[in-house]
Design a protein around this motif. Structure first.
Motif, PDB file in Angstrom:
ATOM      1  N   ARG A 158      44.315  39.459 -19.027  1.00 44.19           N
ATOM      2  CA  ARG A 158      44.868  40.378 -20.029  1.00 44.19           C
ATOM      3  C   ARG A 158      43.848  41.434 -20.435  1.00 44.19           C
ATOM      4  N   LEU A 159      42.590  41.044 -20.547  1.00 49.46           N
ATOM      5  CA  LEU A 159      41.547  42.016 -20.906  1.00 49.46           C
ATOM      6  C   LEU A 159      41.384  43.055 -19.793  1.00 49.46           C
ATOM      7  N   ALA A 160      41.393  42.606 -18.542  1.00 49.23           N
ATOM      8  CA  ALA A 160      41.293  43.545 -17.425  1.00 49.23           C
ATOM      9  C   ALA A 160      42.464  44.514 -17.431  1.00 49.23           C
ATOM     10  N   GLU A 161      43.651  44.014 -17.728  1.00 43.78           N
ATOM     11  CA  GLU A 161      44.845  44.860 -17.768  1.00 43.78           C
ATOM     12  C   GLU A 161      44.733  45.920 -18.861  1.00 43.78           C
ATOM     13  N   ILE A 162      44.220  45.547 -20.040  1.00 46.11           N
ATOM     14  CA  ILE A 162      44.081  46.503 -21.141  1.00 46.11           C
ATOM     15  C   ILE A 162      43.159  47.654 -20.746  1.00 46.11           C
ATOM     16  N   GLU A 163      42.061  47.336 -20.056  1.00 44.69           N
ATOM     17  CA  GLU A 163      41.071  48.363 -19.696  1.00 44.69           C
ATOM     18  C   GLU A 163      41.422  49.102 -18.409  1.00 44.69           C
ATOM     19  N   GLY A 164      42.403  48.615 -17.672  1.00 42.99           N
ATOM     20  CA  GLY A 164      42.700  49.223 -16.386  1.00 42.99           C
ATOM     21  C   GLY A 164      41.768  48.753 -15.291  1.00 42.99           C
ATOM     22  N   GLY A 165      41.179  47.562 -15.476  1.00 40.25           N
ATOM     23  CA  GLY A 165      40.312  46.986 -14.465  1.00 40.25           C
ATOM     24  C   GLY A 165      41.054  45.954 -13.639  1.00 40.25           C
ATOM     25  N   ILE A 167      30.235  60.906 -20.716  1.00 35.03           N
ATOM     26  CA  ILE A 167      30.274  59.844 -19.716  1.00 35.03           C
ATOM     27  C   ILE A 167      30.652  60.372 -18.324  1.00 35.03           C
ATOM     28  N   PRO A 168      31.686  61.219 -18.177  1.00 28.45           N
ATOM     29  CA  PRO A 168      32.014  61.704 -16.838  1.00 28.45           C
ATOM     30  C   PRO A 168      30.850  62.423 -16.157  1.00 28.45           C
ATOM     31  N   ALA A 169      30.083  63.207 -16.924  1.00 30.93           N
ATOM     32  CA  ALA A 169      28.944  63.916 -16.334  1.00 30.93           C
ATOM     33  C   ALA A 169      27.870  62.938 -15.864  1.00 30.93           C
ATOM     34  N   ILE A 170      27.617  61.902 -16.650  1.00 31.54           N
ATOM     35  CA  ILE A 170      26.628  60.892 -16.262  1.00 31.54           C
ATOM     36  C   ILE A 170      27.098  60.159 -15.006  1.00 31.54           C
ATOM     37  N   CYS A 171      28.382  59.832 -14.944  1.00 29.03           N
ATOM     38  CA  CYS A 171      28.920  59.130 -13.776  1.00 29.03           C
ATOM     39  C   CYS A 171      28.835  59.999 -12.523  1.00 29.03           C
ATOM     40  N   ARG A 172      29.147  61.269 -12.660  1.00 33.06           N
ATOM     41  CA  ARG A 172      29.052  62.162 -11.495  1.00 33.06           C
ATOM     42  C   ARG A 172      27.618  62.247 -10.996  1.00 33.06           C
ATOM     43  N   ALA A 173      26.664  62.318 -11.902  1.00 31.39           N
ATOM     44  CA  ALA A 173      25.254  62.382 -11.501  1.00 31.39           C
ATOM     45  C   ALA A 173      24.850  61.102 -10.782  1.00 31.39           C
ATOM     46  N   ALA A 174      25.299  59.952 -11.303  1.00 33.07           N
ATOM     47  CA  ALA A 174      24.960  58.677 -10.670  1.00 33.07           C
ATOM     48  C   ALA A 174      25.584  58.572  -9.283  1.00 33.07           C
ATOM     49  N   GLN A 175      26.829  59.010  -9.147  1.00 30.36           N
ATOM     50  CA  GLN A 175      27.491  58.957  -7.850  1.00 30.36           C
ATOM     51  C   GLN A 175      26.815  59.867  -6.838  1.00 30.36           C
ATOM     52  N   ALA A 176      26.352  61.042  -7.299  1.00 30.88           N
ATOM     53  CA  ALA A 176      25.691  61.985  -6.400  1.00 30.88           C
ATOM     54  C   ALA A 176      24.358  61.449  -5.897  1.00 30.88           C
ATOM     55  N   ARG A 177      23.699  60.605  -6.704  1.00 29.68           N
ATOM     56  CA  ARG A 177      22.391  60.068  -6.317  1.00 29.68           C
ATOM     57  C   ARG A 177      22.495  58.722  -5.610  1.00 29.68           C
ATOM     58  N   SER A 178      23.701  58.181  -5.510  1.00 32.60           N
ATOM     59  CA  SER A 178      23.883  56.923  -4.787  1.00 32.60           C
ATOM     60  C   SER A 178      23.898  57.201  -3.294  1.00 32.60           C
ATOM     61  N   VAL A 179      23.231  56.359  -2.549  1.00 26.88           N
ATOM     62  CA  VAL A 179      23.238  56.456  -1.088  1.00 26.88           C
ATOM     63  C   VAL A 179      23.677  55.112  -0.538  1.00 26.88           C
ATOM     64  N   GLN A 180      23.900  55.057   0.772  1.00 31.41           N
ATOM     65  CA  GLN A 180      24.401  53.848   1.389  1.00 31.41           C
ATOM     66  C   GLN A 180      23.529  52.641   1.043  1.00 31.41           C
ATOM     67  N   GLY A 181      24.143  51.654   0.410  1.00 30.74           N
ATOM     68  CA  GLY A 181      23.422  50.439   0.061  1.00 30.74           C
ATOM     69  C   GLY A 181      22.527  50.559  -1.151  1.00 30.74           C
ATOM     70  N   GLU A 208      38.769  55.473 -15.814  1.00 25.54           N
ATOM     71  CA  GLU A 208      39.335  56.778 -15.489  1.00 25.54           C
ATOM     72  C   GLU A 208      38.298  57.890 -15.564  1.00 25.54           C
ATOM     73  N   HIS A 209      37.139  57.594 -16.156  1.00 29.07           N
ATOM     74  CA  HIS A 209      36.071  58.583 -16.279  1.00 29.07           C
ATOM     75  C   HIS A 209      34.882  58.267 -15.386  1.00 29.07           C
ATOM     76  N   GLY A 210      35.049  57.326 -14.447  1.00 30.21           N
ATOM     77  CA  GLY A 210      34.036  57.104 -13.431  1.00 30.21           C
ATOM     78  C   GLY A 210      33.100  55.929 -13.653  1.00 30.21           C
ATOM     79  N   VAL A 211      33.275  55.168 -14.725  1.00 28.45           N
ATOM     80  CA  VAL A 211      32.385  54.053 -15.032  1.00 28.45           C
ATOM     81  C   VAL A 211      32.621  52.893 -14.055  1.00 28.45           C
ATOM     82  N   ASP A 212      31.559  52.186 -13.699  1.00 25.57           N
ATOM     83  CA  ASP A 212      31.663  51.043 -12.798  1.00 25.57           C
ATOM     84  C   ASP A 212      31.945  49.741 -13.539  1.00 25.57           C
ATOM     85  N   ILE A 213      31.327  49.577 -14.717  1.00 23.16           N
ATOM     86  CA  ILE A 213      31.435  48.333 -15.479  1.00 23.16           C
ATOM     87  C   ILE A 213      31.697  48.671 -16.933  1.00 23.16           C
TER      88      ILE A 213
END
Length: 393
Positions: free
Chosen positions: A70-77, A166-180, A201-206
């Motif tokens: 139920r908690l996952a459903e509320i958050e969309g996870g 938060i979306p800007a921080i997530c975009r920066a993190a995604q841009a700096r992520s590489v394979q593995g 919906e704004h790019g957060v992983d956890i």
């Protein structure tokens, strides 16, 4: 061997089984440490990580599985794990994703126990922990190093109330992520209860939440949750959850489940009451600033308007700098309806003074900070209580 059992054995091994088909609205409370298997093959076939069956009480029962879903459903996870407290949930994320030599970024407005945990990781575990300006937004890209693995965010800060991009921080993190070598972004989403801010919906992983607050609603439960959409990520979190021996009591899980049907109604009532009290405080000459994300004086207000759909009951004020700590402490002591205590999300209104200058690196306000949690009392009664307490200044 006779079929007749002794009284002692019969007290332990009863042949009775309750009839199937019982249905009721409350979720049943399942207390169990030992889980029974039909045979050895069934025992060996079960995997505690896929949650398709039960293996041991620490890994879940129907009560905790239902709460997680139920908690996952509320958050969309898609996946959720329970922890004994919000701080325990934060620690689970850190220990799941970080190892010696890794780098961790935390905002300067982070929940203080999270900051203390980061210091401990830095001192004893060989993990570098660096603090960043919560309003840095896309500028965080300049702080991400090759060994940066996790960025904590908090929206807003639970004392100073800045709303990060938060979306800007997530975009920066995604841009700096590489394979593995992914840079994960985790959010302490307790303030919005997953209702006022849709983290995934704004790019957060956890998304981490202290269920102690709005989900419980009774000021009587300690519990935390970690939610994600990532299947590989939940596998790493489950291993940390198991290795740290986390479990929650069935009765506490039931109390949170009981609170969920009314959570949105209560959250909206807290929100409406807090805006009314905060707007009134904004006009008081004793108050220099009201730090409520829905009001213009709060840093990040425009981001809140863009990304959030609610505000809950928590906000802070800065008293005019002519008032000393002794005077604002007397104000808090003079309140009658507001009780002095930490946390929020319960029916009772709370008030706590903070020595914010010692908590933040670049804090410039000289006035005393006081944080309010607006409960479910009539806002006009709360305003009257604040007004009489202000008279002691």
């Amino acid at each position: 061997m006779t079929d007749r059992k002794s009284i002692q054995t019969a007290l332990i091994h009863s042949d009775y089984a309750a009839p199937a088909g019982f249905a009721a609205m409350p979720v049943a409370i399942h207390h169990a440490s030992t889980v029974l298997f039909k045979n050895v093959a069934a025992m060996r076939s079960r995997n505690w990580q896929d949650k398709s069956a039960y293996t041991y009480g620490l890994h879940g029962t129907p009560t905790t599985f239902t709460l997680e879903a139920r908690l996952a459903e509320i958050e969309g996870g898609n996946h959720c794990l329970l922890a004994p407290s919000g701080l325990a949930a934060i620690a689970m994320v850190d220990f799941a994703l970080l190892k010696a030599g890794d780098d961790l970024l935390i905002p300067d407005n982070v929940y203080n126990p999270n900051r203390e945990l980061a210091k401990w990781l830095s001192q004893d575990f060989g993990i570098s922990a660096r603090v960043y300006d919560p309003l840095i937004g896309a500028g965080i890209a300049e702080l991400i190093q090759p060994n940066t693995r996790l960025i904590w965010t908090e929206a807003p800060g639970s004392v100073s109330m800045e709303v990060p991009d938060i979306p800007a921080i997530c975009r920066a993190a995604q841009a700096r992520s590489v394979q593995g070598q992914k840079v994960y972004v985790a959010i302490d989403n307790t303030w919005s209860a997953g209702l006022g801010f849709r983290a995934f919906e704004h790019g957060v992983d956890i998304s981490m939440q202290a269920l102690t607050k709005y989900q419980s609603g009774g000021s009587d439960v300690l519990m935390g949750a970690v939610i994600t959409r990532d299947k590989d990520l939940i596998h790493r979190l489950e291993l940390a959850h198991m290795r740290m021996g986390y479990g929650v009591g069935a009765d506490d899980a039931y109390l949170v489940l009981r609170g969920l049907p009314t959570m949105k109604l209560r959250f909206d009532a807290h929100d409406a009451g807090a805006r009314k009290v905060a707007t009134w405080l904004k006009e008081r000459p004793e108050i220099a600033r009201v730090l409520h994300p829905a009001l213009p004086d709060c840093p990040g207000h425009e981001i809140w308007r863009r990304d959030f759909s609610g505000a809950g009951g928590l906000f802070s004020v800065i008293f005019d700098e002519r008032y000393t700590e002794e005077q604002t402490d007397r104000f808090v002591d003079s309140l009658k309806l507001f009780k002095i205590g930490f946390s929020w999300g319960g029916a009772h209104s709370l008030c706590v003074p903070y020595r914010i200058q010692g908590m933040r690196r670049n804090w410039t306000d000289k006035g005393q900070l006081v944080r309010f949690n607006i409960g479910l009392e009539d806002p006009l009664d709360l305003i009257a209580d604040i007004e009489q307490a202000l008279s002691v200044l």
